[in-house]
Design a protein around this motif. Structure first.
Motif, PDB file in Angstrom:
ATOM      1  N   HIS A 143     -38.437   7.067 -20.553  1.00  0.00           N
ATOM      2  CA  HIS A 143     -39.804   7.554 -20.697  1.00  0.00           C
ATOM      3  C   HIS A 143     -39.840   9.085 -20.578  1.00  0.00           C
ATOM      4  O   HIS A 143     -40.507   9.769 -21.355  1.00  0.00           O
ATOM      5  N   THR A 144     -39.087   9.597 -19.613  1.00  0.00           N
ATOM      6  CA  THR A 144     -39.014  11.053 -19.444  1.00  0.00           C
ATOM      7  C   THR A 144     -38.449  11.695 -20.707  1.00  0.00           C
ATOM      8  O   THR A 144     -38.957  12.704 -21.188  1.00  0.00           O
ATOM      9  N   LEU A 160     -37.285   7.459 -31.938  1.00  0.00           N
ATOM     10  CA  LEU A 160     -36.240   6.525 -31.528  1.00  0.00           C
ATOM     11  C   LEU A 160     -36.380   6.152 -30.047  1.00  0.00           C
ATOM     12  O   LEU A 160     -36.274   4.980 -29.672  1.00  0.00           O
ATOM     13  N   THR A 161     -36.620   7.152 -29.216  1.00  0.00           N
ATOM     14  CA  THR A 161     -36.755   6.847 -27.789  1.00  0.00           C
ATOM     15  C   THR A 161     -37.996   6.002 -27.550  1.00  0.00           C
ATOM     16  O   THR A 161     -38.006   5.144 -26.675  1.00  0.00           O
ATOM     17  N   HIS A 162     -38.993   6.227 -28.352  1.00  0.00           N
ATOM     18  CA  HIS A 162     -40.193   5.410 -28.207  1.00  0.00           C
ATOM     19  C   HIS A 162     -39.873   3.945 -28.480  1.00  0.00           C
ATOM     20  O   HIS A 162     -40.299   3.044 -27.770  1.00  0.00           O
ATOM     21  N   CYS A 163     -39.076   3.740 -29.502  1.00  0.00           N
ATOM     22  CA  CYS A 163     -38.675   2.399 -29.887  1.00  0.00           C
ATOM     23  C   CYS A 163     -37.856   1.744 -28.766  1.00  0.00           C
ATOM     24  O   CYS A 163     -38.073   0.589 -28.410  1.00  0.00           O
ATOM     25  N   LEU A 164     -36.941   2.523 -28.190  1.00  0.00           N
ATOM     26  CA  LEU A 164     -36.123   2.006 -27.089  1.00  0.00           C
ATOM     27  C   LEU A 164     -37.002   1.735 -25.864  1.00  0.00           C
ATOM     28  O   LEU A 164     -36.821   0.745 -25.161  1.00  0.00           O
ATOM     29  N   GLU A 165     -37.935   2.628 -25.648  1.00  0.00           N
ATOM     30  CA  GLU A 165     -38.827   2.462 -24.509  1.00  0.00           C
ATOM     31  C   GLU A 165     -39.625   1.167 -24.647  1.00  0.00           C
ATOM     32  O   GLU A 165     -39.803   0.436 -23.685  1.00  0.00           O
ATOM     33  N   ASP A 166     -40.063   0.902 -25.855  1.00  0.00           N
ATOM     34  CA  ASP A 166     -40.815  -0.315 -26.107  1.00  0.00           C
ATOM     35  C   ASP A 166     -39.990  -1.547 -25.789  1.00  0.00           C
ATOM     36  O   ASP A 166     -40.474  -2.491 -25.172  1.00  0.00           O
ATOM     37  N   LEU A 167     -38.743  -1.510 -26.229  1.00  0.00           N
ATOM     38  CA  LEU A 167     -37.862  -2.642 -25.965  1.00  0.00           C
ATOM     39  C   LEU A 167     -37.729  -2.849 -24.453  1.00  0.00           C
ATOM     40  O   LEU A 167     -37.863  -3.965 -23.944  1.00  0.00           O
ATOM     41  N   LEU A 168     -37.490  -1.740 -23.748  1.00  0.00           N
ATOM     42  CA  LEU A 168     -37.320  -1.831 -22.299  1.00  0.00           C
ATOM     43  C   LEU A 168     -38.600  -2.328 -21.640  1.00  0.00           C
ATOM     44  O   LEU A 168     -38.564  -3.106 -20.688  1.00  0.00           O
ATOM     45  N   ASP A 169     -39.704  -1.872 -22.162  1.00  0.00           N
ATOM     46  CA  ASP A 169     -40.968  -2.278 -21.572  1.00  0.00           C
ATOM     47  C   ASP A 169     -41.188  -3.772 -21.773  1.00  0.00           C
ATOM     48  O   ASP A 169     -41.665  -4.460 -20.866  1.00  0.00           O
ATOM     49  N   VAL A 224     -27.012  -3.470 -28.096  1.00  0.00           N
ATOM     50  CA  VAL A 224     -28.145  -2.876 -28.819  1.00  0.00           C
ATOM     51  C   VAL A 224     -28.562  -1.572 -28.155  1.00  0.00           C
ATOM     52  O   VAL A 224     -28.783  -0.557 -28.820  1.00  0.00           O
ATOM     53  N   LEU A 225     -28.656  -1.616 -26.825  1.00  0.00           N
ATOM     54  CA  LEU A 225     -29.091  -0.412 -26.111  1.00  0.00           C
ATOM     55  C   LEU A 225     -28.076   0.717 -26.285  1.00  0.00           C
ATOM     56  O   LEU A 225     -28.442   1.863 -26.557  1.00  0.00           O
ATOM     57  N   LEU A 226     -26.812   0.368 -26.143  1.00  0.00           N
ATOM     58  CA  LEU A 226     -25.786   1.410 -26.299  1.00  0.00           C
ATOM     59  C   LEU A 226     -25.849   2.019 -27.696  1.00  0.00           C
ATOM     60  O   LEU A 226     -25.779   3.236 -27.868  1.00  0.00           O
ATOM     61  N   MET A 227     -26.023   1.147 -28.675  1.00  0.00           N
ATOM     62  CA  MET A 227     -26.118   1.620 -30.043  1.00  0.00           C
ATOM     63  C   MET A 227     -27.314   2.562 -30.184  1.00  0.00           C
ATOM     64  O   MET A 227     -27.228   3.634 -30.784  1.00  0.00           O
ATOM     65  N   PRO A 266     -35.256  12.259 -38.986  1.00  0.00           N
ATOM     66  CA  PRO A 266     -35.809  10.976 -38.544  1.00  0.00           C
ATOM     67  C   PRO A 266     -34.665  10.045 -38.161  1.00  0.00           C
ATOM     68  O   PRO A 266     -33.552  10.192 -38.673  1.00  0.00           O
ATOM     69  N   PRO A 267     -34.922   9.093 -37.270  1.00  0.00           N
ATOM     70  CA  PRO A 267     -33.860   8.174 -36.865  1.00  0.00           C
ATOM     71  C   PRO A 267     -33.499   7.245 -38.010  1.00  0.00           C
ATOM     72  O   PRO A 267     -34.340   6.960 -38.863  1.00  0.00           O
ATOM     73  N   PRO A 268     -32.244   6.765 -38.052  1.00  0.00           N
ATOM     74  CA  PRO A 268     -31.836   5.836 -39.102  1.00  0.00           C
ATOM     75  C   PRO A 268     -32.707   4.577 -39.052  1.00  0.00           C
ATOM     76  O   PRO A 268     -32.906   4.023 -37.983  1.00  0.00           O
ATOM     77  N   GLU A 269     -33.181   4.166 -40.229  1.00  0.00           N
ATOM     78  CA  GLU A 269     -34.108   3.032 -40.259  1.00  0.00           C
ATOM     79  C   GLU A 269     -33.472   1.751 -39.755  1.00  0.00           C
ATOM     80  O   GLU A 269     -34.101   0.967 -39.056  1.00  0.00           O
ATOM     81  N   GLU A 270     -32.171   1.558 -40.120  1.00  0.00           N
ATOM     82  CA  GLU A 270     -31.529   0.298 -39.717  1.00  0.00           C
ATOM     83  C   GLU A 270     -31.506   0.196 -38.199  1.00  0.00           C
ATOM     84  O   GLU A 270     -31.649  -0.875 -37.618  1.00  0.00           O
ATOM     85  N   LEU A 271     -31.303   1.367 -37.567  1.00  0.00           N
ATOM     86  CA  LEU A 271     -31.210   1.380 -36.111  1.00  0.00           C
ATOM     87  C   LEU A 271     -32.543   0.933 -35.511  1.00  0.00           C
ATOM     88  O   LEU A 271     -32.600   0.072 -34.632  1.00  0.00           O
ATOM     89  N   ILE A 272     -33.603   1.526 -36.030  1.00  0.00           N
ATOM     90  CA  ILE A 272     -34.933   1.159 -35.552  1.00  0.00           C
ATOM     91  C   ILE A 272     -35.158  -0.338 -35.756  1.00  0.00           C
ATOM     92  O   ILE A 272     -35.654  -1.041 -34.881  1.00  0.00           O
ATOM     93  N   ARG A 273     -34.741  -0.821 -36.958  1.00  0.00           N
ATOM     94  CA  ARG A 273     -34.934  -2.240 -37.263  1.00  0.00           C
ATOM     95  C   ARG A 273     -34.160  -3.112 -36.287  1.00  0.00           C
ATOM     96  O   ARG A 273     -34.652  -4.106 -35.798  1.00  0.00           O
ATOM     97  N   GLU A 274     -32.942  -2.656 -36.000  1.00  0.00           N
ATOM     98  CA  GLU A 274     -32.072  -3.424 -35.109  1.00  0.00           C
ATOM     99  C   GLU A 274     -32.712  -3.539 -33.715  1.00  0.00           C
ATOM    100  O   GLU A 274     -32.782  -4.619 -33.130  1.00  0.00           O
ATOM    101  N   ILE A 275     -33.161  -2.410 -33.223  1.00  0.00           N
ATOM    102  CA  ILE A 275     -33.753  -2.394 -31.880  1.00  0.00           C
ATOM    103  C   ILE A 275     -35.033  -3.216 -31.865  1.00  0.00           C
ATOM    104  O   ILE A 275     -35.257  -4.054 -30.991  1.00  0.00           O
TER     105      ILE A 275
END
Lengths: 81, 816, 120
Positions: free
Chosen positions: B43-44, B60-69, B85-88, B107-116
């Motif tokens: 989040h930070t 990208l971090t927003h996407c990861l944050e969402d997953l974590l949330d 997934v997280l490491l990736m 912009p972050p790679p789309e596949e990555l966003i899709r994967e997460i």
């Protein structure tokens, strides 16, 4: 009795307005602020006036349109009157 | 590059190093505190990216944050592959940070966003991805209607409508409390501007003024500030962007609380617990016990009270104690602790009592909820009790980001709050300056002597007084600067979990990496340079030290091998150990190899002890023979490892037992910037010996000085210690009187000296020109009176001494 | 037109302040020493004051206190120029009455962002 105050309800003037009100508001029915300006210090002053003179009516000249904050503040003051 | 971007890059690096071990910890088990901690850091990172205006990383971090949330709330179930997934994902962030450093905000790679997103969606198909990934701030955490319907209690219908509409349109709704201190106007702030800025972000609704603290007109100082404002903001902006508006306002006195409306509503059911109510007197007996989510806040309050008490010196502010007592009593009550003590009449005693109370409550809370309660909540900046410094950090501003500590342990985390970043160049300059100050200060004592010699005693005394004063200050300063200069070993250790995980996977081995002592602090330079040698040792342990799982089972071992990385401060040195519980080194094969390579004769080898054979692993020539690594599992590049360690002023030793494992023990000075030396007289000359190499100085009687197998030794507490032939290498003769003074080195050898003259802090400069060839000196330093002091290299002294006896030419890593 | 008073012993800093202010069309008085600036408080009434914290002679915090003590300057915004390492001092300055801060080195854009929050 009505008392008119021709100073804007803004921080630089609040002390002077306070003095005038203390001199004139006792026994008055209504206070009219003829300038429309209003800031946080002005709101605070109004709150203090209401606490000191609960039966006193307060009227503030309508503000310039477009000044969103002024509207917010004014609405808040008037909704409580 | 903009300043902000630079700052972000630094911060991102730091946060990413914090993130990786947390993700790897998930592999051992997913726990709520771990997810919370990870979420907090991510989040930070997201917030800082937002503030720095870096959109790609923000997304990208927003996407990861969402997953974590989702994981935190239980909405997303933990399935296998999560860590991958997280490491990736975080690797992706790393790559983008690198791009950014090169000037590209991609912009972050789309596949990555899709994967997460795909992982998060995996078991909640009813939520379309677009909604979950809504790019606007926090995203809906629950069906929007539910949030506002609860919020709607007591809200005018029109306001409720506005909030609901906002949520339906994918906007964020925040509830703001603006609670400013009395001096707000006199600090030059302007509420109207702040409201205008807020209005600029979206729609303000439900604006309300609380005038309960305003006195009556006759008692009012209209230039004091007494109002509290609350309002809802419907906006596409993130919470950080909203908070950014108040960056100059927020302080101890001026509190701003921004909460997503949903969250706010939940809190409203227990109003006494929400931070913005904590300062007001509660209705007695109505306070519910703590729930987990408030603990960090409570602990924070306690720490603040503790700090306030400790800061209040001898004459305690009379007003402070009752306030602190009230707060503590409330907290104690809610923690279910009795609080029988009455206030003491004596302020000093009362202060002690209160400190005790705070300690007890902290202990109780800590014991009950574990280490994770020690960390500050992610939103500390708005609690109003936080220091303004930490407040600034929370809003992503420049100063308040600290070094990474170990994820567990409150003290490290506490330090994180108050520490702030120092530019590398600044640290360098400070270190040099403070070193020079020490040397300059030293010159004063020589001046004192000069004055005394001339009979100017009065001046000498005066100067001496000043000298002592400056001495104290400069030492203190040196220690403080040193503190900046030292980094926790974790900075290096932290890089290994990932390496070990990936490598073990590749090799098909099962490995636990255990690190300990990561908070041990070490010179920045050494930290930077010790990574490669450690990497070498860890890789060797993985490749060759640890057996395949089947072999381990056959040998009756746990199929999962253990590699340990530990660090420990020992006096002036730091000892780092790399060990494994693998097959150990086959010393006979090692010796055989040395013979077959023609490096040693069979006779030489046959006379060797097992320990000596083990040290053959460091022979330079053996490195090139790849068979040796297959046979023994060691030998590749070990001489390079040893050389690096030696260059850093350290030693390396190896211990191994067949079938049980191998341990490399590296001993390093904790700093190289300045050295404290012991000044000794040998013959006619005065020399310095690094204090970090000295274990003790002792006086021994002549009867304890002997010769064993042609070598001079001393008998010290029943132990035989070889004497270094200092008089042969240095000028002068060692005179044997009835007793001798020995300087005993850590490496279990002693240098006989005429006298020990005392300690001095110096900056050692390497020798230049012809002198460079005198390897027995590590360098020279200028003393305060202008004389040059030669500083002995203890390791080299030892090596020369041993070589004198044994022409085999084996360079010993460390004596034994 | 808003008038800004800027005090800093570094001509470079004053120059970069000038750059930012001229863009916005503000009037600017610059002083190298706080003592000079204090003398001009009443004759050149400013709507905003920018001051360095570390200056030879009177330091920034004393200066801020003196400015705030002047009746005409009770409520105007005061921006301090700080460095990364001055956190403690920054707090002291806030207590003395400083409104906002900007960390040196700064670009004209960054200064403009700060001013936008304080004057309009």
């Amino acid at each position: 009795m009505r008392v008119e105050i021709d100073l804007p309800l803004l921080l630089p003037y609040v002390e002077e307005i306070r003095q005038r009100l203390l001199d004139q508001a006792a026994g008055a029915e209504k206070i009219i602020f003829t300038k429309s300006d209003l800031d946080a210090a002005g709101i605070q002053l109004i709150v203090a006036v209401r606490k000191e003179f609960p039966s006193l009516k307060i009227e503030i000249a309508p503000g310039q349109s477009g000044k969103i904050c002024h509207l917010l503040l004014l609405k808040e003051v008037n909704s409580d009157v | 590059m903009s300043n902000l971007k630079k700052i972000f890059l630094e911060e991102a690096d730091e946060l990413l190093t914090q993130i990786e071990p947390l993700v790897l910890d998930l592999e051992k088990g997913v726990s709520p505190p771990l997810l919370d901690e990870l979420f907090r850091v991510v989040h930070t990172l997201k917030g800082s990216a937002g503030i720095a205006g870096i959109r790609g990383i923000g997304e990208l971090t927003h996407c990861l944050e969402d997953l974590l949330d989702g994981l935190r709330s239980g909405e997303t179930e933990v399935r296998s592959g999560l860590v991958d997934v997280l490491l990736m994902g975080f690797d992706g962030v790393k790559a983008m940070v690198a791009d950014l450093a090169a000037g590209h905000d991609l912009p972050p790679p789309e596949e990555l966003i899709r994967e997460i997103a795909g992982y998060g969606r995996g078991n909640s198909p009813e939520l379309p991805a677009e909604e979950k990934m809504s790019p606007s701030g926090t995203g809906p955490r629950q069906p929007p209607d539910a949030a506002v319907e609860k919020a709607g209690d007591g809200l005018p219908e029109e306001v409720r409508r506005i909030l609901l509409d906002g949520l339906h349109q994918g906007q964020n709704v925040y509830h703001l409390t603006l609670d400013f201190g009395r001096d707000f106007f006199r600090q030059g702030h302007n509420l109207t501007y702040l409201l205008e800025d807020l209005a600029g972000l979206g729609t303000i609704a439900g604006f309300a003024v609380d005038g309960s603290r305003v006195p009556v007109l006759s008692r009012l100082n209209p230039e004091d500030f007494h109002l509290v404002f609350t309002l809802y903001l419907v906006t596409g902006a993130t919470r950080e962007e909203v908070e950014e508006i108040f960056v100059f306002v927020v302080s101890d006195e001026n509190r701003v609380v921004v909460k997503p409306a949903g969250e706010y509503v939940l809190k409203e059911t227990t109003p006494a617990e929400s931070p913005d109510n904590a300062g007001r007197p509660p209705a007695p007996g109505q306070e519910p016990p703590f729930s987990c989510e408030h603990l960090p806040y409570v602990v924070n309050v306690l720490r603040q009270q503790e700090k306030a008490l400790k800061l209040a010196a001898g004459d305690v502010l009379p007003g402070l104690l009752p306030v602190v007592r009230r707060i503590l009593e409330r907290l104690a009550g809610r923690a279910g602790l009795a609080c029988e003590q009455y206030p003491a009449a004596d302020p000093g005693e009362e202060k002690e009592r209160l400190l005790g109370m705070a300690g007890t409550i902290l202990d109780a809370l800590g014991a009950e909820y574990g280490a994770d309660t020690a960390g500050p909540p992610s939103r500390t900046g708005t609690s109003g009790l936080e220091s303004p410094l930490a407040g600034a950090a929370a809003s992503g501003s420049i100063a308040g980001v600290a070094r990474q500590g170990s994820p567990e342990g409150g003290t490290a985390r506490e330090r994180r709050q108050s520490a702030f970043r120092v530019q590398r160049e600044t640290a360098d300059a400070l270190m040099n300056l403070s070193g020079e100050l020490i040397v300059a200060k030293n010159s004063l004592s020589y001046l004192v002597k000069k004055l005394e010699v001339r009979g100017l005693d009065e001046y000498a005394r005066e100067l001496k007084d000043r000298y002592h004063y400056i001495d104290r200050i400069s030492r203190e300063m040196h220690n403080q600067v040193m503190d900046i200069w030292l980094l926790p070993v974790q900075e290096v250790f932290g890089r290994f979990p990932r390496f070990v995980r990936d490598q073990a996977k590749k090799l098909g081995k099962r490995v636990d990496l255990v690190t300990d002592g990561g908070d041990t602090r070490l010179d920045r330079d050494i930290i930077e340079k010790i990574y490669d040698p450690l990497l070498h040792l860890v890789r060797n342990a993985l490749d060759h030290g640890l057996e395949e799982p089947e072999d381990r089972i056959k040998a009756g071992k746990n199929p999962t091998g253990v590699i340990r990385l530990t660090a420990q401060r020992q006096g002036e040195r730091v000892v780092i150990q790399v060990s494994d519980d693998g097959r150990g080194i086959d010393v006979e094969a090692l010796a055989e190899k040395a013979v077959s390579c023609g490096m040693l004769s069979r006779e030489q080898v046959s006379g060797m002890t097992g320990q000596e054979k083990l040290r053959l692993a460091f022979l330079p020539g053996l490195s090139c023979k790849d068979e040796i690594s297959d046979l023994s599992g060691r030998g590749v590049g070990m001489d390079a490892v040893e050389n690096t360690v030696k260059r850093l002023g350290g030693t390396i030793q190896v211990e191994s037992s067949p079938g049980r494992g191998t341990a490399f023990v590296i001993s390093l000075p904790f700093t190289m910037a300045t050295s404290e030396v012991l000044m000794v007289r040998v013959g006619q000359g005065v020399y310095g010996l690094p204090l970090s190499a000295v274990s003790e100085t002792v006086r021994v009687e002549e009867k304890d000085l002997r010769t064993v197998r042609g070598r001079p030794v001393a008998l010290l507490r029943g132990e035989i210690i070889p004497l270094l032939p200092g008089h042969l290498l240095l000028e002068g003769q060692s005179s044997r009187r009835g007793e001798a003074v020995l300087v005993v080195l850590w490496q279990k050898a002693a240098l006989p000296v005429e006298a020990v003259l005392g300690k001095e802090v110096i900056i050692v400069k390497p020798l230049a020109g012809e002198l460079k060839r005198l390897s027995v000196f590590m360098g020279a330093a200028v003393l305060g009176d202008g004389r040059v002091l030669l500083v002995l290299d203890p390791g080299e002294l030892l090596r020369l001494a041993m070589n004198g006896q044994d022409k085999g030419g084996i360079r010993l890593a460390g004596g034994n | 037109m808003y008038k800004v008073m800027a005090v800093d012993d570094s001509p470079t800093v004053l120059a970069s302040i000038r750059l930012a202010l001229e863009r916005r069309g503000y009037g600017l008085y610059t002083y190298h020493r706080a003592e000079e600036a204090l003398k001009q408080l009443n004759s050149e009434r400013a709507d905003l004051v920018i001051t360095d914290l570390n200056m030879p002679g009177m330091d920034g915090i004393t200066f801020i206190k003196q400015v705030r003590a002047n009746a005409d300057y009770r409520f105007i915004p005061i921006v301090m120029l700080t460095t990364e390492s001055q956190q403690a001092k920054k707090e002291e300055a806030r207590k003395a009455g400083a409104t906002a801060w900007i960390t040196k080195p700064f670009t004209p854009d960054q200064l403009e962002m700060v001013l936008k929050k304080l004057l309009r």
